[in-house]
Motif scaffolding. Sequence first.
Motif, short mmCIF file in Angstrom:
data_model
loop_
_atom_site.label_atom_id
_atom_site.label_comp_id
_atom_site.label_asym_id
_atom_site.label_seq_id
_atom_site.Cartn_x
_atom_site.Cartn_y
_atom_site.Cartn_z
N ALA A 63 0.83 -1.21 0.00
CA ALA A 63 0.00 0.00 0.00
C ALA A 63 0.86 1.25 0.00
CB ALA A 63 -0.93 0.00 1.20
N VAL A 64 1.94 1.23 0.75
CA VAL A 64 2.82 2.40 0.82
C VAL A 64 3.48 2.66 -0.52
CG1 VAL A 64 4.99 3.25 1.79
CG2 VAL A 64 3.23 2.30 3.29
N VAL A 65 4.01 1.62 -1.15
CA VAL A 65 4.67 1.80 -2.44
C VAL A 65 3.68 2.32 -3.48
CG1 VAL A 65 5.82 0.60 -4.34
CG2 VAL A 65 6.46 0.10 -1.98
N ARG A 66 2.46 1.78 -3.47
CA ARG A 66 1.45 2.26 -4.42
C ARG A 66 1.12 3.72 -4.19
NH1 ARG A 66 -1.28 -2.66 -2.99
NH2 ARG A 66 -0.97 -4.26 -4.59
N SER A 67 1.21 4.18 -2.95
CA SER A 67 0.82 5.55 -2.62
C SER A 67 1.86 6.58 -3.02
CB SER A 67 0.55 5.67 -1.12
OG SER A 67 1.76 5.70 -0.37
N LEU A 68 3.08 6.15 -3.28
CA LEU A 68 4.16 7.10 -3.56
C LEU A 68 4.06 7.63 -4.99
CD1 LEU A 68 7.23 5.32 -1.90
CD2 LEU A 68 5.79 7.14 -0.94
N ALA A 69 4.00 8.92 -5.11
CA ALA A 69 3.98 9.54 -6.44
C ALA A 69 5.39 9.67 -7.01
CB ALA A 69 3.31 10.91 -6.36
N LEU A 70 6.39 9.50 -6.18
CA LEU A 70 7.78 9.63 -6.60
C LEU A 70 8.24 8.44 -7.43
CD1 LEU A 70 9.17 10.72 -3.13
CD2 LEU A 70 9.04 12.20 -5.15
N PRO A 71 9.21 8.64 -8.33
CA PRO A 71 9.85 7.50 -8.98
C PRO A 71 10.48 6.59 -7.93
CG PRO A 71 10.43 9.53 -10.10
CD PRO A 71 9.73 9.93 -8.83
N LYS A 72 10.50 5.30 -8.21
CA LYS A 72 11.04 4.35 -7.25
C LYS A 72 11.68 3.17 -7.99
CE LYS A 72 6.20 3.10 -6.76
NZ LYS A 72 5.72 4.33 -7.41
N CYS A 73 12.63 2.53 -7.29
CA CYS A 73 13.30 1.37 -7.86
C CYS A 73 13.78 0.49 -6.72
CB CYS A 73 14.45 1.79 -8.77
SG CYS A 73 15.85 2.56 -7.92
N VAL A 74 14.29 -0.68 -7.08
CA VAL A 74 14.89 -1.60 -6.12
C VAL A 74 16.38 -1.71 -6.42
CG1 VAL A 74 14.93 -3.99 -5.30
CG2 VAL A 74 12.75 -2.91 -5.88
N ALA A 75 17.21 -1.67 -5.39
CA ALA A 75 18.66 -1.87 -5.54
C ALA A 75 19.10 -2.80 -4.42
CB ALA A 75 19.41 -0.54 -5.47
N SER A 76 19.39 -4.05 -4.79
CA SER A 76 19.60 -5.11 -3.80
C SER A 76 20.93 -5.82 -4.02
CB SER A 76 18.46 -6.14 -3.92
OG SER A 76 18.74 -7.30 -3.18
N SER A 77 21.49 -6.33 -2.93
CA SER A 77 22.68 -7.16 -3.03
C SER A 77 22.38 -8.53 -3.61
CB SER A 77 23.34 -7.34 -1.65
OG SER A 77 23.85 -6.12 -1.18
N GLY A 78 21.12 -8.91 -3.66
CA GLY A 78 20.73 -10.20 -4.20
C GLY A 78 20.93 -10.29 -5.70
#
Length: 224
Positions: free
Chosen positions: A96-111
Motif C-alpha cells: 500500500a505504501v509503495v502504491r501511494s508514492l507519487a515519486l519514482p522508485k526502484c529496487v537496488a539489492s545485493s541479491g
Amino acid sequence: MTATKPGLVIFDCDGVLVDSEPIAAAVMAAAVSELGLPMTAADCLHRFTGIAMTAVIAAIETDLGRPVPADFAARVREQDFAAFRRSLQPIAGVAAVVRSLALPKCVASSGAPEKIRFTLGLTHLLPLFEPHLFSAHMVRHGKPAPDLFLFAARAMGVDAEACVVVEDSEAGICAARAAGMRALGFVGGGHCGPDHARLLRSAGADVVFRHMADLPGLLMAHAG
C-alpha cells in the motif's frame, strides 16, 4: 547533508520489501555448518546481512581456510527458494505504501537478479517496481561501496543528492551515505533486534523507523 525534495526512492529488497532475512539466515547457517564451520542463524544475520553472495562466500572461505564447493552458491539459492515458497511474506503494509508514492522508485539489492524477481514475484510486489530492478551483480563493488546506488540513480536519470535510500542493513546505510544520498533505516523486519536501530544510526542513517506506513511522511519531512 542539505535535504532536497526527493526525486527517487531506492528500496533495498531483503528486509525492506520482503521479510526474507530470517529465512535466508537459517538456510545459510545450515549450509555453512555442513561444511564444518558451525554457525547459527544469528551469526549469519550479524555477519552477512546486506552484502552480496560473493562477499559472503569470500568470508566463509577465509574462516574455513579452503574454498567452498563449486556448487555451494547454487545449492544455497535452491534451498532459499524452497524456503521462500513455504513462508516468505512481504513486509507489513509495504504494498500500500509503495502504491501511494507519487515519486519514482526502484529496487537496488545485493541479491542476484533472479532472486530479486523471485521474491518480489512471490509476494506480488514485482509489478510495483519492474523494470526498475538493480542488483549488485550489475556493478563491480557491492554494498557498503556506493556503486550500486549510484548505478541505479544514473539509470533512473536522477542526481544522487535527490535520492533517498530505504535500507535495513549497516552495509546498505554506509553505501547510501557514500553515494551522497539520504538514508532511512528500516527496523521493522523479522531479523531486527532491539539494538538494530542503534546500529543503523551509527552507520549514518538520517532517521530510523519501524512501521512502513510512516515512510511517506518521513520522505516529506526530510525534504528541504
